[in-house]
Write a protein that holds these residues in place. Structure first.
Motif, PDB file in Angstrom:
ATOM      1  N   ARG A  95       0.835  -1.198   0.000  1.00 26.55           N
ATOM      2  CA  ARG A  95       0.000   0.000   0.000  1.00 26.55           C
ATOM      3  C   ARG A  95       0.874   1.254   0.000  1.00 26.55           C
ATOM      4  N   THR A 155       0.783   5.401   0.408  1.00 28.70           N
ATOM      5  CA  THR A 155      -0.016   6.493   0.965  1.00 28.70           C
ATOM      6  C   THR A 155       0.649   7.810   0.609  1.00 28.70           C
ATOM      7  N   ASP A 195       5.295  10.753   0.058  1.00 26.22           N
ATOM      8  CA  ASP A 195       4.575   9.480  -0.013  1.00 26.22           C
ATOM      9  C   ASP A 195       5.410   8.422   0.666  1.00 26.22           C
ATOM     10  N   CYS A 246       5.143   3.940   1.846  1.00 30.68           N
ATOM     11  CA  CYS A 246       4.435   2.695   1.554  1.00 30.68           C
ATOM     12  C   CYS A 246       4.743   1.674   2.637  1.00 30.68           C
ATOM     13  N   PRO A 261      -2.861  12.220   5.325  1.00 29.68           N
ATOM     14  CA  PRO A 261      -3.047  11.361   4.152  1.00 29.68           C
ATOM     15  C   PRO A 261      -4.111  11.945   3.220  1.00 29.68           C
ATOM     16  N   THR A 267      -4.614   6.648  -1.010  1.00 28.76           N
ATOM     17  CA  THR A 267      -3.825   5.420  -0.951  1.00 28.76           C
ATOM     18  C   THR A 267      -4.117   4.589  -2.193  1.00 28.76           C
TER      19      THR A 267
END
Length: 188
Positions: A13, A15, A147, A149, A167, A170
């Motif tokens: 993921r 973000t 960013d 992850c 945030p 995502t």
């Protein structure tokens, strides 16, 4: 803990976060008992950037920049709107950050991290606050972005949020690992 082999495909993921105003905290002081200096590199060569990138990112599957041709990498890191700062402690690099102002009114915290030997010694917050304040010191900055992850350090996302980043989106991505990796958190 999750172990993967080189060649494995992993989903993770990503973000994206942003900060739309200068934080109310000021320039940080070094933690008591710690010594470090922050050095801005002037037109660093590609190999200097990659040495920091590898030292910080080897445990987090940072491999993308090795795929960029050296002249293209040099053009990016030597752009006058890109700055590379190295934290030196005990005579050796313990972490770094890169700021990228190439987009109007936006500064991107392009890279941030500590080498494994420096993690947990109280300098990460100092370095991150220094990066944030350096970004906001340029008058043209109206927004700071970063960013992270789930391949990154398990505390990366929470640290960015503690510094004032929020945030904004995502996404789930996948990649083939170039080397064996152990991740200390779920990737999705």
């Amino acid at each position: 803990m999750h172990a993967y082999k080189a060649g494995d495909t992993v989903e993770y993921r990503v973000t994206w976060l942003e900060m739309t105003k200068r934080p109310t905290y000021g320039w940080p002081s070094l933690p008591v008992g710690r010594e470090a200096i922050l050095v801005r590199a002037d037109s660093p060569p590609w190999w200097y950037f990659l040495s920091l990138y590898d030292a910080v990112g080897r445990d987090y599957a940072w491999t993308d920049k090795h795929k960029i041709p050296r002249d293209e990498l040099n053009a990016w890191i030597q752009d006058p709107d890109v700055s590379l700062y190295t934290m030196i402690g005990k005579g050796w690099p313990q972490g770094f950050f890169m700021l990228d102002w190439r987009e109007d009114e936006i500064c991107k915290l392009a890279y941030f991290g500590l080498v494994p030997e420096a993690v947990g010694r109280g300098l990460g917050t100092w370095l991150l606050k220094s990066a944030v304040m350096t970004a906001w010191d340029r008058e043209s900055t109206k927004k700071l972005t970063v960013d992270t992850c789930t391949l990154d350090h398990p505390r990366a996302l929470i640290q960015y949020q503690k510094m004032g980043f929020s945030p904004v989106r995502t996404e789930v991505h996948s990649r083939v690992l170039a080397s064996d990796q152990v991740f200390h958190q779920p990737l999705i």
